[in-house]
Design a protein around this motif. Structure first.
Motif, short mmCIF file in Angstrom:
data_model
loop_
_atom_site.label_atom_id
_atom_site.label_comp_id
_atom_site.label_asym_id
_atom_site.label_seq_id
_atom_site.Cartn_x
_atom_site.Cartn_y
_atom_site.Cartn_z
N GLU A 225 -1.58 2.51 -2.03
CA GLU A 225 -0.92 1.48 -3.44
C GLU A 225 0.45 1.23 -3.07
O GLU A 225 1.18 2.68 -2.57
N LYS A 226 1.75 0.36 -3.11
CA LYS A 226 2.52 0.36 -2.42
C LYS A 226 3.41 0.67 -4.34
O LYS A 226 2.68 0.17 -5.00
N LEU A 227 4.79 2.09 -3.99
CA LEU A 227 5.60 2.12 -4.93
C LEU A 227 5.81 0.44 -5.94
O LEU A 227 6.73 0.61 -5.27
N VAL A 228 5.90 0.39 -7.18
CA VAL A 228 6.54 -1.06 -7.17
C VAL A 228 7.30 -0.70 -8.00
O VAL A 228 7.43 0.13 -9.47
N LYS B 295 0.84 2.26 -13.33
CA LYS B 295 0.78 3.25 -12.49
C LYS B 295 1.74 3.76 -11.60
O LYS B 295 2.02 4.82 -11.33
N SER B 296 2.62 2.40 -11.43
CA SER B 296 4.19 2.69 -10.74
C SER B 296 5.31 3.69 -11.26
O SER B 296 5.86 4.06 -10.89
N GLU B 297 4.87 3.22 -12.84
CA GLU B 297 5.99 3.50 -13.58
C GLU B 297 5.54 5.18 -14.06
O GLU B 297 5.96 6.02 -13.99
N MET C 208 -0.43 8.14 -4.21
CA MET C 208 0.69 8.00 -4.14
C MET C 208 2.41 8.32 -4.43
O MET C 208 2.29 9.66 -4.19
#
Length: 346
Positions: free
Chosen positions: A50-53, A266-268, A305
């Motif tokens: 997944e891409k870091l958003v 998830k990104s946070e 990630m």
């Protein structure tokens, strides 16, 4: 003169009060549960690719701690004068960073920390231009009144009305700034090779940065405070898989993963708790490094990630697994590799 200048800093701070109670799920604490986790050492962690958003509220162009460290390098009686020379945007950021450092370094109650967090949220550039809307000024006055009930006079001066403290007390901030100016792979290796107290300081500095520059809700803030309190040097002695059954501090810290996963996306979670300056990437430098070096050889640098501009690739394809450097607070093993990918930059 010093007193008057310092007082001006406190008067210009805006306040936002958010009422209501917050409930946080308690993670499991049984030794059986910890034993299950420790037994998973042979199980590979498949990275999601997944891409870091970046969170919508996050501004990647901020100067970090640069101005704050510069102000703190002056004797305390000169800081108000130097602060007054800053542009409104820089002044607001310096004050937010100063406040967030108080959260991570002082022994404060949850109510006191929440009060500081709300003050951070309302310390905007408009407040330092002198053209804040009337409702913002009203909130500012309201928080000043509430601060008088939560803090002593000395604490109000040191926290809200001056850029106080000894420069050596924030040296961990300067070292973090220097660290995130280096390539991402170097940061991970620095963490892996550092003693426990240095690992802790890296993540304390990062916590101060994100508390100051992100929109953190009350619920998230309360979880963050618990993690900060649990981050003792002893908790960073080794990987969770090896220490949680014999190290009480590590077990206490590990148990907070559930609360973190509930409160943050998830990104946070990756950005705040599982990276070292993932927001700070020199795209051109990272691209050049990826082209000129063997991106497979060397230590593995991810398990689910990667930082901005990188995708997590599993199987590792030849990189060497590490015992720490990935996952929650970088105390999980790395078994995959981060591969530079332009499409992951934005």
């Amino acid at each position: 003169m010093k007193k008057n200048n310092s007082l001006c800093l406190g008067i210009q701070i805006g306040i936002l009060v958010i009422a209501g109670s917050v409930c946080i799920a308690q993670p499991p604490t049984s030794e059986t549960e910890l034993s299950k986790v420790a037994a998973q050492g042979s199980e590979k962690t498949r990275c999601s690719q997944e891409k870091l958003v970046m969170p919508p509220s996050f501004d990647m162009d901020r100067r970090g701690f640069t101005d704050y460290v510069a102000i703190m390098s002056n004797p305390e009686f000169k800081r108000a004068a130097e602060f007054s020379k800053l542009a409104p945007e820089a002044a607001a950021l310096v004050m937010r960073l100063h406040l967030s450092v108080q959260i991570v370094r002082r022994n404060l109650s949850s109510d006191q920390r929440l009060h500081i967090l709300r003050t951070i949220a309302s310390a905007t550039s408009d407040m330092y231009r002198g053209n804040a809307p009337s409702d913002a000024k009203t909130r500012s006055m309201d928080l000043q009144r509430k601060a008088s009930r939560l803090f002593s006079r000395q604490e109000i001066y040191e926290i809200f009305s001056s850029i106080s403290g000894k420069f050596e007390d924030v040296s961990f901030i300067r070292r973090y700034e220097e660290l995130i100016e280096t390539p991402i792979a170097n940061r991970k290796l620095r963490f892996i090779d550092s003693p426990p107290h240095e690992r802790r300081n890296m993540l304390l500095a990062q916590a101060a940065y994100f508390l100051a520059t992100s929109e953190i809700s009350d619920e998230q803030g309360l979880v963050y405070f618990r993690v900060i309190d649990a981050m003792t040097p002893n908790a960073f002695e080794g990987s969770f898989k090896e220490t949680i059954l014999v190290n009480h501090d590590a077990a206490r810290l590990f148990e907070l993963k559930t609360a973190v996963e509930t409160a943050f996306s998830k990104s946070e979670k990756f950005l705040y708790f599982s990276s070292l300056g993932a927001h700070k990437v020199d795209v051109d430098a990272e691209a050049s490094a990826a082209v000129s070096s063997n991106s497979v050889a060397g230590p593995c640098l991810c398990n689910y990630m990667c930082s901005l501009c990188y995708e997590c690739v599993y199987p590792s394809g030849g990189c060497s697994a590490t015992k720490v450097g990935c996952g929650f607070l970088l105390l999980d093993p790395c078994d995959s590799r981060c591969q530079f990918n332009w499409s992951y930059c934005y």
